[in-house]
Design a protein around this motif. Sequence first.
Motif, PDB file in Angstrom:
ATOM      1  N   GLU A 116      46.229  45.735  38.696  1.00 23.93           N
ATOM      2  CA  GLU A 116      45.784  47.119  38.756  1.00 23.93           C
ATOM      3  C   GLU A 116      46.547  48.041  37.809  1.00 23.93           C
ATOM      4  N   GLU A 147      44.779  49.210  34.737  1.00 26.96           N
ATOM      5  CA  GLU A 147      43.713  50.201  34.892  1.00 26.96           C
ATOM      6  C   GLU A 147      44.221  51.621  34.656  1.00 26.96           C
ATOM      7  N   PHE A 173      39.942  44.787  38.171  1.00 30.35           N
ATOM      8  CA  PHE A 173      41.342  45.077  38.468  1.00 30.35           C
ATOM      9  C   PHE A 173      41.622  44.782  39.939  1.00 30.35           C
ATOM     10  N   GLN A 181      44.463  44.669  43.279  1.00 30.11           N
ATOM     11  CA  GLN A 181      45.712  45.041  43.927  1.00 30.11           C
ATOM     12  C   GLN A 181      46.229  43.798  44.651  1.00 30.11           C
TER      13      GLN A 181
END
Length: 242
Positions: A105, A108, A124, A126
């Motif tokens: 992430e 991003e 993306f 997490q």
Amino acid sequence: MSILRTIAMFIYLFGYMILHYSILRRAERAAAAGDTATVEQIVNQHIPRWSRGILKVTGVSLSVEGLENIPKDRPCVFVANHRSYYDIPLLLAGLEKPHGILAKEELEKIPLLNRWMKLLGCVFVQRDDVRASVRALNDATAIVEGGRSFVIFPEGTRYKGEEGGAGEFKAGAFRIAVKTSAPVVPVAVTGARALFETNGNRCRPGSVRIKIMPPIQTAGMSKAEQKQLPDAVRQSILAALK
């Protein structure tokens, strides 16, 4: 000299995107209008060029073996070992064309780069949020179902051990291939970490080899074969790294 190469790399990395901002906007307008052909043409032209430029500026020599192993008539899931930040531009430059990547992430949040990555079809993730990770895998699965190949690093993070090794391959990423019956194409990347991380996060010249291995068919796999798939792919990559 390595400091100068590092500075040059960052100047080039963002300079290219700034100089070609109008092309980025044209691609985004095409995407908003549903003109996927124009988006693909722009992405296929500029992202490999940008990636090869990064390698040239930092003195990296790239050799690629096994391009003939990439399926020509259907999407696949490329599975690669992950050693360095360089892995992304290396694969964008080294495969037959650029493909979306399951990326962390943090990428991003990088201006301009994030917009090009979205046009490419990157997803993306997490890593510390299970629900978000599931959503990311579902988004990647939808991309492959839509007929586009995808790249995953199943270790989930860069492997920091000795050259020739690899971390555990997590099973979740392989569900993209299993759910879509897409073949898995193992990719072994050798020499990338020495370009940056082992030099105190400063760029230095070197040679990298990408070896693309024959596809592994997932269609019709039994549950037992699906369970064994991550380690089977890991072993094939480890063998290619030797």
